[in-house]
Design a protein around this motif. Structure first.
Motif, PDB file in Angstrom:
ATOM      1  N   PRO A  86      31.324  66.662  16.552  1.00  0.00           N
ATOM      2  CA  PRO A  86      31.202  65.414  15.946  1.00  0.00           C
ATOM      3  C   PRO A  86      32.523  65.091  14.722  1.00  0.00           C
ATOM      4  O   PRO A  86      32.339  64.014  14.452  1.00  0.00           O
ATOM      5  CB  PRO A  86      29.851  65.617  14.770  1.00  0.00           C
ATOM      6  CG  PRO A  86      30.037  67.144  14.474  1.00  0.00           C
ATOM      7  CD  PRO A  86      30.596  67.543  15.746  1.00  0.00           C
ATOM      8  N   GLU A  87      33.009  65.982  13.952  1.00  0.00           N
ATOM      9  CA  GLU A  87      34.741  65.574  13.121  1.00  0.00           C
ATOM     10  C   GLU A  87      35.348  66.667  13.499  1.00  0.00           C
ATOM     11  O   GLU A  87      35.256  67.760  13.944  1.00  0.00           O
ATOM     12  CB  GLU A  87      33.628  65.572  11.952  1.00  0.00           C
ATOM     13  CG  GLU A  87      33.458  66.650  11.447  1.00  0.00           C
ATOM     14  CD  GLU A  87      32.216  66.233   9.895  1.00  0.00           C
ATOM     15  OE1 GLU A  87      32.546  65.150   9.332  1.00  0.00           O
ATOM     16  OE2 GLU A  87      31.825  67.306   9.152  1.00  0.00           O
ATOM     17  N   ILE A  88      36.607  66.203  13.140  1.00  0.00           N
ATOM     18  CA  ILE A  88      37.548  67.049  12.957  1.00  0.00           C
ATOM     19  C   ILE A  88      38.584  67.102  11.858  1.00  0.00           C
ATOM     20  O   ILE A  88      38.296  65.560  11.884  1.00  0.00           O
ATOM     21  CB  ILE A  88      38.041  66.948  14.125  1.00  0.00           C
ATOM     22  CG1 ILE A  88      38.813  65.154  15.279  1.00  0.00           C
ATOM     23  CG2 ILE A  88      37.760  67.286  16.197  1.00  0.00           C
ATOM     24  CD1 ILE A  88      39.626  64.657  15.563  1.00  0.00           C
ATOM     25  N   PHE A  89      39.014  68.035  11.335  1.00  0.00           N
ATOM     26  CA  PHE A  89      39.961  67.864  10.149  1.00  0.00           C
ATOM     27  C   PHE A  89      41.052  67.714  11.330  1.00  0.00           C
ATOM     28  O   PHE A  89      41.881  68.929  12.042  1.00  0.00           O
ATOM     29  CB  PHE A  89      39.763  69.244  10.320  1.00  0.00           C
ATOM     30  CG  PHE A  89      40.767  68.850   8.480  1.00  0.00           C
ATOM     31  CD1 PHE A  89      42.245  68.505   8.492  1.00  0.00           C
ATOM     32  CD2 PHE A  89      40.000  68.519   6.922  1.00  0.00           C
ATOM     33  CE1 PHE A  89      43.158  68.639   7.119  1.00  0.00           C
ATOM     34  CE2 PHE A  89      40.600  68.756   5.644  1.00  0.00           C
ATOM     35  CZ  PHE A  89      42.540  68.979   5.730  1.00  0.00           C
ATOM     36  N   ALA A  95      53.861  69.379   8.365  1.00  0.00           N
ATOM     37  CA  ALA A  95      53.277  69.512   6.726  1.00  0.00           C
ATOM     38  C   ALA A  95      53.045  70.986   6.662  1.00  0.00           C
ATOM     39  O   ALA A  95      51.996  70.774   6.093  1.00  0.00           O
ATOM     40  CB  ALA A  95      52.055  68.277   7.092  1.00  0.00           C
ATOM     41  N   PRO A  96      54.018  71.595   6.423  1.00  0.00           N
ATOM     42  CA  PRO A  96      53.454  72.852   6.130  1.00  0.00           C
ATOM     43  C   PRO A  96      53.277  73.375   4.768  1.00  0.00           C
ATOM     44  O   PRO A  96      52.942  74.269   4.830  1.00  0.00           O
ATOM     45  CB  PRO A  96      54.901  73.433   7.194  1.00  0.00           C
ATOM     46  CG  PRO A  96      56.222  72.716   6.674  1.00  0.00           C
ATOM     47  CD  PRO A  96      55.487  71.353   6.304  1.00  0.00           C
ATOM     48  N   PHE A  97      53.177  72.184   3.716  1.00  0.00           N
ATOM     49  CA  PHE A  97      53.040  72.845   2.691  1.00  0.00           C
ATOM     50  C   PHE A  97      51.459  72.299   2.322  1.00  0.00           C
ATOM     51  O   PHE A  97      51.023  72.733   0.821  1.00  0.00           O
ATOM     52  CB  PHE A  97      53.729  72.577   1.959  1.00  0.00           C
ATOM     53  CG  PHE A  97      55.675  73.117   1.579  1.00  0.00           C
ATOM     54  CD1 PHE A  97      55.649  73.823   1.693  1.00  0.00           C
ATOM     55  CD2 PHE A  97      56.107  72.596   2.409  1.00  0.00           C
ATOM     56  CE1 PHE A  97      56.794  74.940   2.365  1.00  0.00           C
ATOM     57  CE2 PHE A  97      57.735  73.016   2.397  1.00  0.00           C
ATOM     58  CZ  PHE A  97      57.914  74.208   2.523  1.00  0.00           C
ATOM     59  N   LEU A 128      47.828  61.864   9.737  1.00  0.00           N
ATOM     60  CA  LEU A 128      47.714  62.810   9.419  1.00  0.00           C
ATOM     61  C   LEU A 128      48.051  64.356   8.903  1.00  0.00           C
ATOM     62  O   LEU A 128      47.859  65.382   8.906  1.00  0.00           O
ATOM     63  CB  LEU A 128      48.872  63.216  10.280  1.00  0.00           C
ATOM     64  CG  LEU A 128      49.165  62.292  11.480  1.00  0.00           C
ATOM     65  CD1 LEU A 128      50.206  62.918  12.442  1.00  0.00           C
ATOM     66  CD2 LEU A 128      48.395  62.437  12.571  1.00  0.00           C
ATOM     67  N   CYS A 129      46.414  64.210   8.168  1.00  0.00           N
ATOM     68  CA  CYS A 129      45.873  65.050   7.342  1.00  0.00           C
ATOM     69  C   CYS A 129      44.353  64.490   6.177  1.00  0.00           C
ATOM     70  O   CYS A 129      44.188  63.815   5.608  1.00  0.00           O
ATOM     71  CB  CYS A 129      46.958  65.239   5.543  1.00  0.00           C
ATOM     72  SG  CYS A 129      46.090  66.817   4.197  1.00  0.00           S
TER      73      CYS A 129
END
Length: 189
Positions: A86-89, A95-97, A128-129
């Protein structure tokens, strides 16, 4: 461990880097993709890599982006078409930090009220975060049909909650060779 699935976007063209940044060595791993996948697997029960093909030299879950165009919006639609969550992060491979603090703050701010919960750094919105809900899918597909690919345009059309962060540090993106070199120096300090 967070139950929401995390998807690392690793399918970009890397045109500014001049080579596939997802395959650059990083943090003691043969690739940035593996670095991100391993560290996020410590925080999330389920982690995927999203790309046009399975180009990875380590065991991982891959969600293939089946659209011809290279765009995060196409990747987002592909992810929701591939898994039933239903949702995704969503997190960018470059963005390795982005750390546990950032992730936890976004997850704590996530409610049923909004379609997207997005980080905003001093650089601006970080699409994209963010946490995306399946409810964005009709609008995202309509945008693809109109050949519109900017995630920020999607954010203007759906209910979005912005979570502000004061520090730039977690949001350093590796788009250019000099940013990659800077990131390698930061790892050593």
């Amino acid at each position: 461990m967070y139950k929401i699935p995390l998807v690392i976007f690793a399918g970009g063209k890397s045109s500014r880097m001049g080579r596939d940044k997802s395959q650059l060595a990083f943090g003691g791993y043969s690739s940035l993709s593996e670095y991100q996948y391993r560290r996020m697997s410590d925080l999330f029960e389920t982690v995927y890599l999203s790309a046009k093909s399975d180009k990875f030299d380590f065991e991982c879950r891959v969600l293939k982006d089946n659209y011809k165009v290279h765009s995060p919006l196409a990747g987002l639609v592909s992810v929701f078409e591939a898994i039933e969550a239903p949702e995704i992060f969503i997190l960018s491979v470059d963005a390795p930090f982005v750390d546990a603090y950032v992730i936890e703050k976004l997850i704590k701010e996530n409610t049923h009220e909004e379609a997207v919960v997005i980080a905003e750094s001093p650089y601006g919105p970080e699409p994209l975060c963010a946490i995306y809900k399946r409810s964005i899918l009709p609008e995202a597909r309509a945008m693809l049909d109109r050949d519109q690919h900017r995630l920020t345009a999607l954010l203007d059309k759906v209910k979005t909650k912005t979570v502000k962060f004061e520090s730039k540090e977690p949001f350093l993106n590796l788009n250019h060779p000099e940013e990659y070199e800077e990131a390698l120096r930061r790892l050593l300090s």
